[in-house]
Motif scaffolding. Sequence first.
Motif, PDB file in Angstrom:
ATOM      1  N   PRO A  18      89.130  41.112  64.425  1.00 11.25           N
ATOM      2  CA  PRO A  18      87.767  40.643  64.451  1.00 11.25           C
ATOM      3  C   PRO A  18      86.779  41.641  64.132  1.00 11.25           C
ATOM      4  O   PRO A  18      85.763  41.335  63.567  1.00 11.25           O
ATOM      5  CB  PRO A  18      87.646  39.941  65.721  1.00 11.25           C
ATOM      6  N   SER A  19      86.784  42.992  64.525  1.00  7.37           N
ATOM      7  CA  SER A  19      86.000  43.878  64.267  1.00  7.37           C
ATOM      8  C   SER A  19      86.009  44.661  62.666  1.00  7.37           C
ATOM      9  O   SER A  19      85.196  45.340  62.416  1.00  7.37           O
ATOM     10  CB  SER A  19      86.142  44.887  65.295  1.00  7.37           C
ATOM     11  N   ASP A  20      87.131  44.448  62.136  1.00  7.50           N
ATOM     12  CA  ASP A  20      87.431  44.886  60.853  1.00  7.50           C
ATOM     13  C   ASP A  20      86.372  44.546  59.758  1.00  7.50           C
ATOM     14  O   ASP A  20      86.116  43.224  59.633  1.00  7.50           O
ATOM     15  CB  ASP A  20      88.741  44.671  60.286  1.00  7.50           C
ATOM     16  N   ALA A  21      85.842  45.253  58.937  1.00  6.38           N
ATOM     17  CA  ALA A  21      85.366  44.905  57.608  1.00  6.38           C
ATOM     18  C   ALA A  21      86.398  44.033  56.916  1.00  6.38           C
ATOM     19  O   ALA A  21      87.612  44.545  56.760  1.00  6.38           O
ATOM     20  CB  ALA A  21      84.683  45.992  57.039  1.00  6.38           C
ATOM     21  N   GLY A  22      85.760  43.192  56.014  1.00  4.98           N
ATOM     22  CA  GLY A  22      86.813  42.440  55.230  1.00  4.98           C
ATOM     23  C   GLY A  22      87.140  43.281  53.975  1.00  4.98           C
ATOM     24  O   GLY A  22      86.621  44.011  53.401  1.00  4.98           O
ATOM     25  N   ILE A  23      88.363  42.836  53.493  1.00 10.62           N
ATOM     26  CA  ILE A  23      89.002  43.364  52.191  1.00 10.62           C
ATOM     27  C   ILE A  23      88.431  42.833  51.274  1.00 10.62           C
ATOM     28  O   ILE A  23      88.551  41.406  51.288  1.00 10.62           O
ATOM     29  CB  ILE A  23      90.595  43.376  52.302  1.00 10.62           C
ATOM     30  N   THR A  24      87.866  42.956  50.167  1.00  9.17           N
ATOM     31  CA  THR A  24      87.360  42.225  48.915  1.00  9.17           C
ATOM     32  C   THR A  24      87.800  43.020  47.902  1.00  9.17           C
ATOM     33  O   THR A  24      88.365  44.093  47.766  1.00  9.17           O
ATOM     34  CB  THR A  24      85.884  42.037  48.963  1.00  9.17           C
ATOM     35  N   ALA A  25      87.965  42.220  46.582  1.00 10.50           N
ATOM     36  CA  ALA A  25      88.518  42.811  45.375  1.00 10.50           C
ATOM     37  C   ALA A  25      87.259  43.086  44.276  1.00 10.50           C
ATOM     38  O   ALA A  25      86.232  42.429  44.562  1.00 10.50           O
ATOM     39  CB  ALA A  25      89.355  41.712  44.747  1.00 10.50           C
ATOM     40  N   LEU A  26      87.276  44.218  43.779  1.00 17.00           N
ATOM     41  CA  LEU A  26      86.782  44.431  42.395  1.00 17.00           C
ATOM     42  C   LEU A  26      87.277  43.688  41.201  1.00 17.00           C
ATOM     43  O   LEU A  26      86.634  43.810  39.998  1.00 17.00           O
ATOM     44  CB  LEU A  26      86.546  45.829  42.272  1.00 17.00           C
ATOM     45  N   GLY A  27      88.642  43.654  41.326  1.00 16.69           N
ATOM     46  CA  GLY A  27      89.161  42.941  39.911  1.00 16.69           C
ATOM     47  C   GLY A  27      90.736  43.081  40.073  1.00 16.69           C
ATOM     48  O   GLY A  27      91.231  43.889  40.902  1.00 16.69           O
ATOM     49  N   ARG A  28      91.264  42.259  39.291  1.00 17.78           N
ATOM     50  CA  ARG A  28      92.698  42.370  38.953  1.00 17.78           C
ATOM     51  C   ARG A  28      93.199  43.168  37.873  1.00 17.78           C
ATOM     52  O   ARG A  28      92.374  43.129  36.851  1.00 17.78           O
ATOM     53  CB  ARG A  28      93.255  40.832  38.630  1.00 17.78           C
ATOM     54  N   VAL A  29      93.651  44.422  38.068  1.00 21.10           N
ATOM     55  CA  VAL A  29      93.621  45.431  36.919  1.00 21.10           C
ATOM     56  C   VAL A  29      94.916  45.608  36.339  1.00 21.10           C
ATOM     57  O   VAL A  29      94.981  45.849  34.889  1.00 21.10           O
ATOM     58  CB  VAL A  29      93.155  46.861  37.641  1.00 21.10           C
ATOM     59  N   TYR A  30      96.127  45.266  36.671  1.00 20.87           N
ATOM     60  CA  TYR A  30      97.163  45.565  36.123  1.00 20.87           C
ATOM     61  C   TYR A  30      98.234  44.694  36.656  1.00 20.87           C
ATOM     62  O   TYR A  30      98.360  44.010  37.744  1.00 20.87           O
ATOM     63  CB  TYR A  30      97.859  46.959  36.274  1.00 20.87           C
ATOM     64  N   GLU A  31      99.548  44.383  35.940  1.00 22.30           N
ATOM     65  CA  GLU A  31     100.664  43.784  36.172  1.00 22.30           C
ATOM     66  C   GLU A  31     101.595  44.839  36.624  1.00 22.30           C
ATOM     67  O   GLU A  31     102.010  45.913  36.281  1.00 22.30           O
ATOM     68  CB  GLU A  31     101.415  43.044  35.187  1.00 22.30           C
ATOM     69  N   ASN A  32     102.196  44.773  37.973  1.00 25.17           N
ATOM     70  CA  ASN A  32     103.309  45.524  38.552  1.00 25.17           C
ATOM     71  C   ASN A  32     104.566  44.890  38.090  1.00 25.17           C
ATOM     72  O   ASN A  32     104.846  43.483  38.261  1.00 25.17           O
ATOM     73  CB  ASN A  32     103.127  45.559  39.848  1.00 25.17           C
ATOM     74  N   TYR A  33     105.451  45.695  37.832  1.00 20.56           N
ATOM     75  CA  TYR A  33     106.902  45.035  37.389  1.00 20.56           C
ATOM     76  C   TYR A  33     107.888  45.739  38.560  1.00 20.56           C
ATOM     77  O   TYR A  33     108.038  46.574  38.622  1.00 20.56           O
ATOM     78  CB  TYR A  33     107.309  45.643  36.080  1.00 20.56           C
ATOM     79  N   VAL A  34     108.643  44.602  39.391  1.00 22.20           N
ATOM     80  CA  VAL A  34     109.788  44.944  40.172  1.00 22.20           C
ATOM     81  C   VAL A  34     110.869  45.447  39.358  1.00 22.20           C
ATOM     82  O   VAL A  34     111.445  44.411  38.721  1.00 22.20           O
ATOM     83  CB  VAL A  34     110.055  43.846  40.949  1.00 22.20           C
ATOM     84  N   HIS A  35     111.422  46.742  39.614  1.00 23.50           N
ATOM     85  CA  HIS A  35     112.635  47.272  39.044  1.00 23.50           C
ATOM     86  C   HIS A  35     113.624  47.149  40.132  1.00 23.50           C
ATOM     87  O   HIS A  35     113.437  47.457  41.208  1.00 23.50           O
ATOM     88  CB  HIS A  35     112.502  48.557  38.614  1.00 23.50           C
ATOM     89  N   CYS A  36     114.630  46.641  39.779  1.00 25.68           N
ATOM     90  CA  CYS A  36     116.090  46.700  40.473  1.00 25.68           C
ATOM     91  C   CYS A  36     117.202  47.747  39.584  1.00 25.68           C
ATOM     92  O   CYS A  36     117.626  47.157  38.575  1.00 25.68           O
ATOM     93  CB  CYS A  36     116.713  45.475  40.924  1.00 25.68           C
TER      94      CYS A  36
END
Length: 342
Positions: A117-135
Amino acid sequence: MGDLSYPLGALSMSRRGILKTGVAAGLAGILLPALGACTPEDRLDSLVVAGGEPGGFYLEFATLLAASLQRNGVARQATALQTGGSLDNLEHLLSGRATFAVALADAAVQRAAGKGPSDAGITALGRVYENYVHCAVRQASGLRTISDLAGRTVAVGEPGSGTSLTTPRLLVAARLTSVAAGAASAGPGGQTVTVLNLGLNDGLTALRDGSVDALFWSGGVPTAAIAAAHHDVGLSFLDLSVLLPALRTRYGAFYDRVLIPAGAYEGLPAVWTVGVTNLLLCRSDLADATVKRTVELLVGRAEELIPQSSLGVQFLSPESLINTAGLPLHPAAAAAYRELHG
């Protein structure tokens, strides 16, 4: 977030071509405000961009962003911070040790929901890239599907990384039970996987020497350290896209079907996998002027922010940047996008 599936041709374009296509579409008819208009009162003395592991996409992007922020006067000094990845970055952000952080959307939304409750909120500046999960597996291993990992040992990401959050979800979706190294297992023939919390570089070392059978890693395409390991020992990648229905049903629509294109890693064919959006984040109490100027850089200086190793999809145009997987934009970022794009 919708299902973002990219045809092979789209991802085989040069990184410059992909970026220019997005920026041209987003900025047609828009005259950006001057980027040098920051006043001494607006400029921060210093700022930190939380990045990731050496050899990975996050640290490279964070380094480019920090250099651009300093060069364009958003801060007198800007530095990139080496970290374990998304989860670490979120803690650095909330504690005030970082001004900006790059994180996977699934990790960011989970952490935002669990803040105190005392934390500052997390907000976004934007969606920047796609991440790819490698196995990644050794070509000589004979492993061809995610189910083949039953009874094997896999590296699932360093604690603090986004990979360490996403990989257990993938294993659950594959109906594989994770067992920590040294713990009792279900015995031969059981659908268990022994997991080791190894990051990119330690995991690749283990893959090379055979102490793990597979490495999970969430990053850009190609990831330079994986490309180097492939050159040394010969790797291939398992198709993870078959897990998407179960992933989305259980965990939400953070996950996309994306393609690692043919030739992204020398000599390897295209393979479908799971993608997760990367978000650039800040705290909700970050000064509006800093947020506005950073958004202007994301759009107007996008060419400066492309990691040299990246063939993947960049979202550096206003209409794409605002799609932040349900995480709210910082109010000053939302206002900047309205000003830029209407």
